[in-house]
Design an enzyme around this catalytic site. Structure first.
Site, PDB file in Angstrom:
ATOM      1  N   HIS A  13      41.663  21.192  30.856  1.00 26.24           N
ATOM      2  CA  HIS A  13      40.900  20.248  31.813  1.00 26.24           C
ATOM      3  C   HIS A  13      41.344  20.861  33.232  1.00 26.24           C
ATOM      4  CE1 HIS A  13      45.000  18.687  33.186  1.00 26.24           C
ATOM      5  NE2 HIS A  13      45.346  18.583  31.873  1.00 26.24           N
ATOM      6  N   TRP A  18      48.894  14.802  39.818  1.00 24.36           N
ATOM      7  CA  TRP A  18      50.012  15.205  39.438  1.00 24.36           C
ATOM      8  C   TRP A  18      50.213  16.564  39.245  1.00 24.36           C
ATOM      9  CZ3 TRP A  18      52.502  11.322  35.539  1.00 24.36           C
ATOM     10  CH2 TRP A  18      52.662   9.964  36.349  1.00 24.36           C
ATOM     11  N   ARG A  62      41.120  12.866  32.297  1.00 21.68           N
ATOM     12  CA  ARG A  62      40.942  14.188  32.853  1.00 21.68           C
ATOM     13  C   ARG A  62      40.390  15.302  32.001  1.00 21.68           C
ATOM     14  NH1 ARG A  62      46.422  13.386  31.548  1.00 21.68           N
ATOM     15  NH2 ARG A  62      47.473  15.107  30.361  1.00 21.68           N
ATOM     16  N   GLU A  84      47.253  15.685  24.857  1.00 22.92           N
ATOM     17  CA  GLU A  84      48.343  16.468  25.464  1.00 22.92           C
ATOM     18  C   GLU A  84      49.662  15.945  24.698  1.00 22.92           C
ATOM     19  OE1 GLU A  84      49.695  19.127  26.141  1.00 22.92           O
ATOM     20  OE2 GLU A  84      49.709  19.223  28.355  1.00 22.92           O
TER      21      GLU A  84
END
Length: 195
Positions: A13, A18, A62, A84
């Site tokens: 992505h 962050w 994302r 993830e």
């Protein structure tokens, strides 16, 4: 299905706020930052006109946003197996903040078998990604996923050694940039990496 010939493209992505700030997000569901939208949009021409039998995405925002920018109009299959790694209590922290926790050293002693507090081990990530890839029936497939997830699948498929890195909590010597692409082939049950 493990023997069916397959051309698998894996895409990381684009960046989130962050990511841009050095915070590890794991399964925290952050949207793309403006930088990530630009990265995904810049990748779109690479896949223009290419046909995929199936397009998968992690169910995290994302990854979905990246897929929609890279392959507009392509039907997506959202599959949490390509999410993830879950970083547990360390999600949202920068590495120096993680290192102040006593659990950090326990995790780093064996991150393949031991997860961060409340999170997943790399072996658990490998198992769910391996189960996903073995379900693929062949043909041309693309999946929008995440850095640690993609690299863990590669380590698992190719038996690459773990290589602990200073001040980086995942023991892989190679990195995958935002909107980075990895191409794999499975022919006769044998995997190869194409860069």
């Amino acid at each position: 299905m493990t023997g069916a010939d397959l051309h698998l493209t894996l895409v990381r992505h684009g960046a989130t706020a962050w990511n841009d700030g050095g915070r590890w997000q794991g399964t925290t569901d952050n949207p793309l930052a403006a930088s990530g939208e630009a990265q995904a949009s810049a990748l779109a021409p690479r896949f223009g006109g290419q046909a995929f039998e199936m397009a998968f995405s992690s169910d995290l925002t994302r990854a979905v946003q990246t897929a929609e920018l890279v392959l507009p109009g392509q039907p997506l299959i959202l599959d949490p197996r390509v999410r993830e790694i879950h970083f547990g209590q360390f999600e949202g922290l920068k590495v120096p903040e993680m290192q102040r926790h006593p659990e950090y050293a326990v995790w780093q002693a064996d991150p393949w078998r031991v997860g961060p507090p409340g999170g997943e081990s790399l072996a658990e990530v490998a198992a769910r990604l391996r189960a996903w890839v073995e379900d693929l029936s062949g043909g041309r497939v693309i999946a929008f996923s995440h850095s640690v997830a993609i690299r863990t699948l590669l380590v698992d498929l190719f038996g690459w050694p773990l290589m602990p890195q200073p001040d980086y909590p995942v023991p892989y010597a190679f990195r995958l940039g935002h909107a980075g692409v990895v191409d794999l082939r499975r022919v006769g049950g044998h995997w190869t990496l194409h860069v």
